[in-house]
Scaffold this motif. Structure first.
Motif, PDB file in Angstrom:
ATOM      1  N   ARG A  10       0.847  -1.183   0.000  1.00  0.00           N
ATOM      2  CA  ARG A  10       0.000   0.000   0.000  1.00  0.00           C
ATOM      3  C   ARG A  10       0.886   1.238   0.000  1.00  0.00           C
ATOM      4  NH1 ARG A  10      -4.469   2.408   4.251  1.00  0.00           N
ATOM      5  NH2 ARG A  10      -2.592   2.933   5.445  1.00  0.00           N
ATOM      6  N   LEU A  11       0.692   2.059  -1.005  1.00  0.00           N
ATOM      7  CA  LEU A  11       1.415   3.318  -1.099  1.00  0.00           C
ATOM      8  C   LEU A  11       0.542   4.431  -0.533  1.00  0.00           C
ATOM      9  CD1 LEU A  11       2.843   3.057  -4.729  1.00  0.00           C
ATOM     10  CD2 LEU A  11       3.780   2.132  -2.605  1.00  0.00           C
ATOM     11  N   SER A  12       1.200   5.378   0.110  1.00  0.00           N
ATOM     12  CA  SER A  12       0.501   6.539   0.662  1.00  0.00           C
ATOM     13  C   SER A  12       1.114   7.810   0.107  1.00  0.00           C
ATOM     14  CB  SER A  12       0.605   6.558   2.192  1.00  0.00           C
ATOM     15  OG  SER A  12       0.051   5.394   2.764  1.00  0.00           O
ATOM     16  N   CYS A  13       0.293   8.819  -0.066  1.00  0.00           N
ATOM     17  CA  CYS A  13       0.754  10.132  -0.522  1.00  0.00           C
ATOM     18  C   CYS A  13       0.060  11.193   0.311  1.00  0.00           C
ATOM     19  CB  CYS A  13       0.446  10.322  -1.991  1.00  0.00           C
ATOM     20  SG  CYS A  13       0.828  11.988  -2.595  1.00  0.00           S
ATOM     21  N   ALA A  14       0.850  11.871   1.124  1.00  0.00           N
ATOM     22  CA  ALA A  14       0.312  12.945   1.954  1.00  0.00           C
ATOM     23  C   ALA A  14       0.509  14.275   1.253  1.00  0.00           C
ATOM     24  CB  ALA A  14       1.002  12.941   3.309  1.00  0.00           C
ATOM     25  N   ALA A  15      -0.559  15.018   1.104  1.00  0.00           N
ATOM     26  CA  ALA A  15      -0.513  16.308   0.424  1.00  0.00           C
ATOM     27  C   ALA A  15      -0.625  17.439   1.429  1.00  0.00           C
ATOM     28  CB  ALA A  15      -1.647  16.393  -0.588  1.00  0.00           C
ATOM     29  N   SER A  16       0.070  18.526   1.136  1.00  0.00           N
ATOM     30  CA  SER A  16      -0.032  19.734   1.960  1.00  0.00           C
ATOM     31  C   SER A  16       0.026  20.943   1.048  1.00  0.00           C
ATOM     32  CB  SER A  16       1.093  19.771   3.000  1.00  0.00           C
ATOM     33  OG  SER A  16       2.352  19.777   2.366  1.00  0.00           O
ATOM     34  N   GLY A  17      -0.409  22.065   1.565  1.00  0.00           N
ATOM     35  CA  GLY A  17      -0.439  23.283   0.763  1.00  0.00           C
ATOM     36  C   GLY A  17      -1.855  23.582   0.310  1.00  0.00           C
ATOM     37  N   SER A  18      -1.993  24.065  -0.900  1.00  0.00           N
ATOM     38  CA  SER A  18      -3.292  24.503  -1.440  1.00  0.00           C
ATOM     39  C   SER A  18      -4.109  23.315  -1.926  1.00  0.00           C
ATOM     40  CB  SER A  18      -3.073  25.505  -2.576  1.00  0.00           C
ATOM     41  OG  SER A  18      -2.353  26.624  -2.130  1.00  0.00           O
ATOM     42  N   ILE A  19      -4.526  22.491  -0.982  1.00  0.00           N
ATOM     43  CA  ILE A  19      -5.254  21.263  -1.320  1.00  0.00           C
ATOM     44  C   ILE A  19      -6.608  21.578  -1.929  1.00  0.00           C
ATOM     45  CG2 ILE A  19      -6.083  19.072  -0.422  1.00  0.00           C
ATOM     46  CD1 ILE A  19      -3.076  19.486  -0.261  1.00  0.00           C
ATOM     47  N   SER A  20      -7.248  22.614  -1.450  1.00  0.00           N
ATOM     48  CA  SER A  20      -8.611  22.919  -1.889  1.00  0.00           C
ATOM     49  C   SER A  20      -8.685  23.266  -3.361  1.00  0.00           C
ATOM     50  CB  SER A  20      -9.180  24.061  -1.060  1.00  0.00           C
ATOM     51  OG  SER A  20      -8.385  25.214  -1.224  1.00  0.00           O
ATOM     52  N   SER A  21      -7.555  23.610  -3.961  1.00  0.00           N
ATOM     53  CA  SER A  21      -7.563  23.992  -5.373  1.00  0.00           C
ATOM     54  C   SER A  21      -7.388  22.802  -6.314  1.00  0.00           C
ATOM     55  CB  SER A  21      -6.439  25.000  -5.635  1.00  0.00           C
ATOM     56  OG  SER A  21      -5.175  24.382  -5.444  1.00  0.00           O
ATOM     57  N   LEU A  22      -7.163  21.635  -5.762  1.00  0.00           N
ATOM     58  CA  LEU A  22      -6.886  20.471  -6.590  1.00  0.00           C
ATOM     59  C   LEU A  22      -8.145  19.904  -7.248  1.00  0.00           C
ATOM     60  CD1 LEU A  22      -4.362  18.554  -4.320  1.00  0.00           C
ATOM     61  CD2 LEU A  22      -3.866  20.071  -6.248  1.00  0.00           C
ATOM     62  N   ASN A  23      -7.979  19.374  -8.461  1.00  0.00           N
ATOM     63  CA  ASN A  23      -9.052  18.688  -9.159  1.00  0.00           C
ATOM     64  C   ASN A  23      -8.984  17.176  -8.963  1.00  0.00           C
ATOM     65  OD1 ASN A  23      -8.249  21.067 -11.549  1.00  0.00           O
ATOM     66  ND2 ASN A  23     -10.228  21.051 -10.518  1.00  0.00           N
ATOM     67  N   ALA A  24      -7.763  16.660  -8.886  1.00  0.00           N
ATOM     68  CA  ALA A  24      -7.585  15.210  -8.771  1.00  0.00           C
ATOM     69  C   ALA A  24      -6.205  14.904  -8.238  1.00  0.00           C
ATOM     70  CB  ALA A  24      -7.776  14.542 -10.134  1.00  0.00           C
ATOM     71  N   MET A  25      -6.062  13.695  -7.722  1.00  0.00           N
ATOM     72  CA  MET A  25      -4.760  13.166  -7.330  1.00  0.00           C
ATOM     73  C   MET A  25      -4.632  11.766  -7.894  1.00  0.00           C
ATOM     74  SD  MET A  25      -4.297  14.532  -3.415  1.00  0.00           S
ATOM     75  CE  MET A  25      -2.648  13.844  -3.307  1.00  0.00           C
ATOM     76  N   GLY A  26      -3.414  11.293  -7.969  1.00  0.00           N
ATOM     77  CA  GLY A  26      -3.253   9.960  -8.534  1.00  0.00           C
ATOM     78  C   GLY A  26      -1.845   9.436  -8.417  1.00  0.00           C
ATOM     79  N   TRP A  27      -1.658   8.305  -9.045  1.00  0.00           N
ATOM     80  CA  TRP A  27      -0.367   7.632  -9.047  1.00  0.00           C
ATOM     81  C   TRP A  27       0.053   7.333 -10.483  1.00  0.00           C
ATOM     82  CZ3 TRP A  27       2.512   6.939  -4.718  1.00  0.00           C
ATOM     83  CH2 TRP A  27       1.877   7.102  -3.495  1.00  0.00           C
ATOM     84  N   TYR A  28       1.314   7.580 -10.748  1.00  0.00           N
ATOM     85  CA  TYR A  28       1.943   7.225 -12.010  1.00  0.00           C
ATOM     86  C   TYR A  28       3.178   6.396 -11.672  1.00  0.00           C
ATOM     87  CZ  TYR A  28      -0.947  10.701 -14.385  1.00  0.00           C
ATOM     88  OH  TYR A  28      -2.008  11.406 -14.898  1.00  0.00           O
ATOM     89  N   ARG A  29       3.689   5.697 -12.672  1.00  0.00           N
ATOM     90  CA  ARG A  29       4.903   4.914 -12.435  1.00  0.00           C
ATOM     91  C   ARG A  29       5.818   4.996 -13.642  1.00  0.00           C
ATOM     92  NH1 ARG A  29       2.369  -1.248 -12.513  1.00  0.00           N
ATOM     93  NH2 ARG A  29       1.936  -1.353 -14.763  1.00  0.00           N
ATOM     94  N   GLN A  30       7.094   4.790 -13.359  1.00  0.00           N
ATOM     95  CA  GLN A  30       8.087   4.808 -14.430  1.00  0.00           C
ATOM     96  C   GLN A  30       9.085   3.693 -14.191  1.00  0.00           C
ATOM     97  OE1 GLN A  30      10.028   8.594 -15.048  1.00  0.00           O
ATOM     98  NE2 GLN A  30      10.582   8.036 -17.129  1.00  0.00           N
ATOM     99  N   ALA A  31       9.118   2.770 -15.124  1.00  0.00           N
ATOM    100  CA  ALA A  31      10.078   1.677 -15.069  1.00  0.00           C
ATOM    101  C   ALA A  31      11.334   2.091 -15.825  1.00  0.00           C
ATOM    102  CB  ALA A  31       9.471   0.416 -15.694  1.00  0.00           C
ATOM    103  N   PRO A  32      12.468   1.474 -15.546  1.00  0.00           N
ATOM    104  CA  PRO A  32      13.713   1.831 -16.228  1.00  0.00           C
ATOM    105  C   PRO A  32      13.566   1.731 -17.743  1.00  0.00           C
ATOM    106  CG  PRO A  32      14.179   0.413 -14.368  1.00  0.00           C
ATOM    107  CD  PRO A  32      12.685   0.440 -14.511  1.00  0.00           C
TER     108      PRO A  32
END
Length: 118
Positions: A18-40
């Motif tokens: 389970r991955l977690s992402c804690a956000a801080s700052g201007s959270i109220s202005s966000l439209n979406a959050m998500g996860w991306y990945r990059q393999a070598p």
């Protein structure tokens, strides 16, 4: 907006993380959050997103194995991954997006390594 990921690591094929992402700052202005990945040697790709209203979107390759969720009180987004495969090995990046005059503006975390051994 600042994003801090945690929860990556090494796991055997078939395992879960389970991955977690804690956000801080201007959270109220966000439209979406998500996860991306990059393999070598590969381009960064979408894993899953969740809008502020709770609408989710998944890459076909992970749709049956991952669940994205959000805890508004903690300003945290989670990615629960199960039945992991070696091809899931990548650096996973948390993303937050908001629109400025209709133009998307992306924020990124520092990334967390996920390694799946066969």
């Amino acid at each position: 907006v600042q994003l801090v990921e945690s929860g990556g690591g090494m796991v055997q094929a078939g395992g879960s993380l389970r991955l977690s992402c804690a956000a801080s700052g201007s959270i109220s202005s966000l439209n979406a959050m998500g996860w991306y990945r990059q393999a070598p040697g590969k381009q960064r790709e979408l894993v899953a997103t969740i809008s502020m209203s709770g609408t989710t979107n998944y890459a076909e390759s992970v749709k049956a194995r991952c669940t994205i969720s959000r805890d508004s009180a903690k300003n945290t987004v989670y990615l629960q991954m199960s039945s992991l495969k070696p091809e899931d090995t990548a650096v996973y990046y948390c993303n937050a997006r908001r629109s400025v005059l209709g133009i998307p503006l992306d924020y990124w975390g520092q990334g967390t390594q996920v390694t799946v051994s066969s």
